[in-house]
Every structure is written in structure tokens, then in C-alpha cells.
Design a protein around this motif. Structure first.
Motif, PDB file in Angstrom:
ATOM      1  N   ILE A   4       0.887  -1.167   0.000  1.00  0.00           N
ATOM      2  CA  ILE A   4       0.000   0.000   0.000  1.00  0.00           C
ATOM      3  C   ILE A   4       0.919   1.209   0.000  1.00  0.00           C
ATOM      4  O   ILE A   4       1.793   1.334   0.859  1.00  0.00           O
ATOM      5  N   TRP A   5       0.728   2.092  -0.953  1.00  0.00           N
ATOM      6  CA  TRP A   5       1.611   3.258  -1.115  1.00  0.00           C
ATOM      7  C   TRP A   5       0.941   4.516  -0.589  1.00  0.00           C
ATOM      8  O   TRP A   5      -0.265   4.706  -0.745  1.00  0.00           O
ATOM      9  N   VAL A  16      -2.186   2.001   9.745  1.00  0.00           N
ATOM     10  CA  VAL A  16      -1.354   1.039  10.474  1.00  0.00           C
ATOM     11  C   VAL A  16      -2.037   0.628  11.775  1.00  0.00           C
ATOM     12  O   VAL A  16      -2.115  -0.563  12.105  1.00  0.00           O
ATOM     13  N   LYS A  17      -2.572   1.594  12.525  1.00  0.00           N
ATOM     14  CA  LYS A  17      -3.273   1.284  13.781  1.00  0.00           C
ATOM     15  C   LYS A  17      -4.469   0.375  13.525  1.00  0.00           C
ATOM     16  O   LYS A  17      -4.704  -0.585  14.260  1.00  0.00           O
ATOM     17  N   ARG A  29       7.915   1.314   5.477  1.00  0.00           N
ATOM     18  CA  ARG A  29       9.260   1.689   5.028  1.00  0.00           C
ATOM     19  C   ARG A  29       9.137   2.798   3.993  1.00  0.00           C
ATOM     20  O   ARG A  29       8.076   3.020   3.423  1.00  0.00           O
ATOM     21  N   ARG A  30      10.226   3.499   3.745  1.00  0.00           N
ATOM     22  CA  ARG A  30      10.281   4.498   2.678  1.00  0.00           C
ATOM     23  C   ARG A  30      10.881   3.854   1.446  1.00  0.00           C
ATOM     24  O   ARG A  30      11.830   3.080   1.544  1.00  0.00           O
ATOM     25  N   VAL A  46       3.457   0.566   2.979  1.00  0.00           N
ATOM     26  CA  VAL A  46       2.940  -0.253   4.069  1.00  0.00           C
ATOM     27  C   VAL A  46       2.712  -1.654   3.516  1.00  0.00           C
ATOM     28  O   VAL A  46       2.087  -1.812   2.469  1.00  0.00           O
ATOM     29  N   THR A  47       3.211  -2.658   4.213  1.00  0.00           N
ATOM     30  CA  THR A  47       2.930  -4.041   3.846  1.00  0.00           C
ATOM     31  C   THR A  47       2.143  -4.674   4.982  1.00  0.00           C
ATOM     32  O   THR A  47       2.393  -4.398   6.157  1.00  0.00           O
ATOM     33  N   ALA A  48       1.165  -5.482   4.614  1.00  0.00           N
ATOM     34  CA  ALA A  48       0.331  -6.166   5.599  1.00  0.00           C
ATOM     35  C   ALA A  48       0.281  -7.641   5.245  1.00  0.00           C
ATOM     36  O   ALA A  48       0.118  -8.007   4.090  1.00  0.00           O
TER      37      ALA A  48
END
Length: 90
Positions: A4-5, A16-17, A29-30, A46-48
Motif C-alpha cells: 500500500i503506497w 497502520v493502527k 518503510r520508505r 505499508v505491507t500487511a
């Protein structure tokens, strides 16, 4: 695992929460695109894990974008200027 960008100015903290509250393993991460030199201008990724429909639903609520997502956001286009543009005298 999909990503997710977020644009550099956007904050993924709420997503994230929400993902962590649902029990997903989340990492942030950037990551820069080709040609970007300034580390502050890099996008947030964001990776999930696991990545499923629940993650996609939360992305729709909290923002971000998915690679290959053809859906357009529910944001109206910016308005046009009221008058003609004028060039400065040189």
C-alpha cells in the motif's frame, strides 16, 4: 504480500493502527522511485500480512493506493482559475 503506497506528505499512521487492531502483521518503510535523490521525498510503503479483502477495505477508508488499482478516488477535481493567466513583464 502486496503493498500500500502513500505519498510523502500523507501519513499512514491511522491505517497502520487499524490494521494492527485487526491482527495483521504490518511494516512501514520508505521507498523511492527511479530518479529520486532526496530521502524525505520518498513514498511510504505499508505491507500487511496476510493481504486480503479486509486490507483493501481499510485502504479505502484510511487512504493510500494499491499498485494497479484502476478505481478513481472520491475527490472532486480542482477548480479552474477565475480569469485568464497573466505573464509578468520582463
Amino acid at each position: 504480500m502486496s503493498t500500500i503506497w502513500f505519498d510523502p506528505d500523507d501519513d499512514p499512521a491511522e491505517l497502520v493502527k487499524a490494521l494492527e487492531a485487526e491482527g495483521y502483521d504490518v511494516r512501514v518503510r520508505r521507498e523511492g522511485f527511479a530518479g529520486e535523490e532526496d530521502s524525505e521525498d520518498r513514498s511510504l510503503v505499508v505491507t500487511a500480512e496476510p493481504f486480503d479483502e479486509g486490507v483493501e477495505a481499510l485502504v479505502d477508508v484510511y487512504g493510500g493506493w494499491l499498485p494497479g488499482d484502476e478505481r478513481l478516488p472520491d475527490v472532486p477535481p480542482p477548480g479552474l482559475p477565475d480569469g485568464p493567466m497573466r505573464l509578468k513583464d520582463r
